[in-house]
Design an enzyme around this catalytic site. Structure first.
Site, short mmCIF file in Angstrom:
data_model
loop_
_atom_site.label_atom_id
_atom_site.label_comp_id
_atom_site.label_asym_id
_atom_site.label_seq_id
_atom_site.Cartn_x
_atom_site.Cartn_y
_atom_site.Cartn_z
N ARG A 192 4.36 7.82 -11.07
CA ARG A 192 4.85 8.50 -9.88
C ARG A 192 5.38 7.47 -8.88
NH1 ARG A 192 1.00 12.08 -6.75
NH2 ARG A 192 2.83 11.87 -5.46
N ARG B 5 -5.12 15.97 3.56
CA ARG B 5 -3.67 15.90 3.78
C ARG B 5 -3.12 17.08 4.61
NH1 ARG B 5 -1.88 12.21 -0.10
NH2 ARG B 5 -0.24 11.67 1.37
N ASP C 289 -2.51 2.07 1.23
CA ASP C 289 -2.00 2.13 -0.14
C ASP C 289 -2.30 0.87 -0.94
OD1 ASP C 289 1.03 3.96 0.75
OD2 ASP C 289 -1.05 4.57 0.51
N LYS D 78 9.48 3.55 -2.77
CA LYS D 78 9.29 5.01 -3.00
C LYS D 78 9.17 5.73 -1.67
CE LYS D 78 5.01 6.57 -3.90
NZ LYS D 78 4.46 7.63 -3.04
N ASN D 79 8.37 5.18 -0.77
CA ASN D 79 8.05 5.90 0.47
C ASN D 79 9.12 5.81 1.53
OD1 ASN D 79 5.76 6.76 -0.77
ND2 ASN D 79 4.37 5.38 0.31
N CYS E 124 -5.14 16.53 -1.86
CA CYS E 124 -5.06 15.74 -3.09
C CYS E 124 -6.33 14.89 -3.14
CB CYS E 124 -3.80 14.88 -3.10
SG CYS E 124 -3.89 13.52 -1.96
C1 EPZ Z 1 2.37 8.65 3.69
O1 EPZ Z 1 1.66 9.85 3.44
C2 EPZ Z 1 2.58 7.97 2.34
N1 EPZ Z 1 3.35 8.85 1.47
C3 EPZ Z 1 1.22 7.68 1.70
O2 EPZ Z 1 1.48 6.95 0.49
C4 EPZ Z 1 0.44 6.78 2.64
O3 EPZ Z 1 -0.85 6.56 2.09
C5 EPZ Z 1 0.30 7.46 4.02
O4 EPZ Z 1 1.62 7.78 4.52
C6 EPZ Z 1 -0.39 6.55 5.03
O5 EPZ Z 1 0.32 5.36 5.17
C7 EPZ Z 1 4.69 8.91 1.63
O6 EPZ Z 1 5.25 8.26 2.49
C8 EPZ Z 1 5.44 9.79 0.68
P1 EPZ Z 1 0.09 10.54 7.00
P2 EPZ Z 1 1.51 10.96 4.63
O7 EPZ Z 1 0.67 11.83 7.43
O8 EPZ Z 1 2.69 10.90 5.50
C9 EPZ Z 1 -3.61 12.65 9.04
C10 EPZ Z 1 1.24 6.42 -1.78
O9 EPZ Z 1 0.28 6.02 -2.44
N2 EPZ Z 1 -2.65 13.73 9.31
O10 EPZ Z 1 0.58 9.28 7.63
O11 EPZ Z 1 1.15 12.23 3.98
C11 EPZ Z 1 -3.94 12.52 7.55
O12 EPZ Z 1 -5.00 13.37 7.20
C12 EPZ Z 1 1.06 7.53 -0.77
O13 EPZ Z 1 2.41 5.97 -1.87
C13 EPZ Z 1 -3.05 14.80 10.12
O14 EPZ Z 1 -4.17 14.84 10.59
O15 EPZ Z 1 0.27 10.38 5.42
C14 EPZ Z 1 -4.31 11.06 7.42
O16 EPZ Z 1 -5.66 10.88 7.79
C15 EPZ Z 1 -0.36 8.07 -0.75
N3 EPZ Z 1 -2.16 15.79 10.38
C16 EPZ Z 1 -3.43 10.36 8.45
O17 EPZ Z 1 -3.00 11.40 9.35
C17 EPZ Z 1 -0.88 15.77 9.88
O18 EPZ Z 1 -0.09 16.69 10.18
C18 EPZ Z 1 -2.22 9.69 7.87
O19 EPZ Z 1 -1.49 10.65 7.13
C19 EPZ Z 1 -0.49 14.69 9.06
C20 EPZ Z 1 -1.39 13.68 8.80
#
Ligand code: EPZ
Length: 432
Positions: free
Chosen positions: A401, A123, A309, A24-25, A118
């Site tokens: 999802r 996020r 995850d 998915k990701n 969420c």
């Molecule tokens: C991706 O989300 C995945 N989703 C998530 O999977 C996964 O949990 C996550 O990466 C971490 O591995 C998809 O790929 C569609 P991040 P993403 O930006 O990209 C902080 C699932 O269950 N951050 O890597 O949204 C954030 O708060 C889903 O399949 C900032 O501070 O996650 C977090 O603490 C859930 N500023 C950390 O970075 C930003 O601009 C990681 O977030 C962006 C993120």
């Protein structure tokens, strides 16, 4: 989205072989990046998921021709080129935000709704915006949308380090946009997740020039245009590990095929430490659970660390361990909504200052429980496989999802699990 419930009767060791679906990701950012191509893209092994369906709707709103045949999705540009992805879609699935970078790079304009928070955390998207601004985009926030403009993006040196390491979809947005920028872009602290490597390989298949995939420094030499291509999405490592955990928690023996074992090293390490017997092949992994798991201390961190995850699902397994375990999440420190539901099944789990404290072994007993998000739902299904009697998992829409018919895959391994459209009157351990 159709409501649904999973009725599970626990106590059956799972046995057999199952195939992992496409990731998915990886599929979501790859589909979004198809906006960059001048001609048709054909993606294979795209899982049938609600999130994929949502992104298909977004791409169609953005003027793309999108069709599905079996496990393949065809995406082709039409002559119309709207540039607005509305709140309805982005609210439903934050990964839609991945269209921002490709849309801006290909069309010079983009209006994309800001994703909300969420249940697993706030996020934010500040790093996405920092990266696109560094590429020369003119960005503003108006009426809940990111409004972006740029004549042509220009290469830059960008540091995407955030409080929790890097950002997966932030790296996707910036890396995708940089493929059409003038000049070279270097991303420092790029996400190293296999899904980002898969996206980079897809972009290179379209004609991009990206190096350093899988490392924390990725270099993108901009090109003038990207053509179409055919591409097969990588295996879903989180689904594969969830299926292995189903074998572990039920005391069974399961092989998962069509996986990339190298993507799951940190998970295999923990399963081995927990006392599970793993046999690792070129594209398959088998797990034999001949004993109750040992207690562990786990902290989820960005790749190549233990994946966030999977921490909820592993917590369900650790409920059976003899002794105290601790599970922390350095990526999403608040990602513990599954604990209250696990307690309803008899688990002795509590949220401590640094994550979850799990006291075992505990005898799980069936109950109605509610999935709060995708991976929490998976954890409840796993716990239901080990619980005595009947468990009904509400909120199957969360599961659907991100898991392609998890109920059918588990039933094929011998689980007593049925998806129903209503919860049925609750008679503890009564007739199914
Ligand atoms: C991706 O989300 C995945 N989703 C998530 O999977 C996964 O949990 C996550 O990466 C971490 O591995 C998809 O790929 C569609 P991040 P993403 O930006 O990209 C902080 C699932 O269950 N951050 O890597 O949204 C954030 O708060 C889903 O399949 C900032 O501070 O996650 C977090 O603490 C859930 N500023 C950390 O970075 C930003 O601009 C990681 O977030 C962006 C993120």
């Amino acid at each position: 989205m159709r409501k649904g419930y999973l009725h599970i009767r626990g106590g059956r060791p799972l046995e057999g072989t199952v195939e992992a679906s496409g990731s998915k990701n990886a599929a979501l950012p790859i589909m979004a990046a198809s906006l960059l191509a001048d001609s048709a893209v054909r993606l294979r092994r795209v899982p049938r998921l609600a999130d994929v369906g949502n992104l298909v709707a977004v791409l169609r709103c953005l003027g793309m021709d999108v069709g599905r045949e079996g496990d393949a999705i065809q995406i082709a540009p039409r002559d119309t080129a709207p540039f607005q992805a509305g709140y309805t879609h982005v609210r439903r699935m934050r990964a839609s935000f991945c269209v921002l970078g490709p849309l801006l790079a290909r069309r010079g304009r983009a209006v994309v709704a800001l994703p909300g928070g969420c249940r697993i955390g706030p996020r934010p998207v500040d790093l996405h915006l920092k990266g696109l601004a560094a590429l020369g985009a003119d960005l503003s926030i108006r009426n809940g949308n990111v409004v972006a403009r740029s004549a042509r993006l220009r290469g830059a040196k960008i540091d995407l380090a955030g409080s929790a390491g890097s950002t997966v979809t932030g790296t996707a947005n910036v890396m995708s946009a940089a493929t059409l920028a003038r000049g070279t872009t270097t991303i420092l602290h790029a996400a190293q997740e296999p899904e980002i490597v898969d996206l980079g390989r897809f972009l290179n298949r379209l004609g991009a020039d990206i190096e350093g995939l899988g490392s924390s420094t990725v270099t993108i030499r901009g090109v003038d245009q990207l053509g179409g291509a055919a591409y097969r999405v990588t295996a879903d490592r989180i689904e594969a590990a969830t299926l292995l955990l189903a074998a572990a928690i039920s005391g069974g023996r399961v092989s998962v095929e069509k996986v990339v074992p190298g993507d799951l090293r940190a998970v295999f390490e923990r399963l081995d430490q927990a006392g599970m017997e793993l046999t690792i092949g070129a594209d398959r992994v088998s797990l034999l659970a001949e004993r109750l798991p040992r207690p562990l201390r786990i902290t989820a961190t960005p790749y190549p660390g233990f994946p966030t995850d999977l921490q909820a699902q592993f917590t369900a397994l650790l409920c059976l361990a003899r002794g105290q375990s601790r599970v922390a999440d350095a990526v999403f420190p608040q990602r513990f909504l599954h604990l209250a539901e696990l307690r309803r099944l008899g688990a002795e789990v509590a949220a401590g200052a640094a994550g979850a404290v799990v006291r075992g072994p505990c005898r799980l007993s069936g109950a109605p429980v509610a999935a709060t998000d995708l991976r929490a739902g998976a954890a409840l299904v796993l716990a239901g496989l080990a619980a005595e009697g009947k468990t009904v998992v509400h909120g199957v829409n969360h599961l659907e999802r991100g898991y392609e018919r998890l109920d059918r895959k588990l039933a094929a391994l011998g689980a007593d699990i049925v998806r129903k459209d209503r919860a049925a009157r609750w008679i503890p351990n009564g007739p199914p």
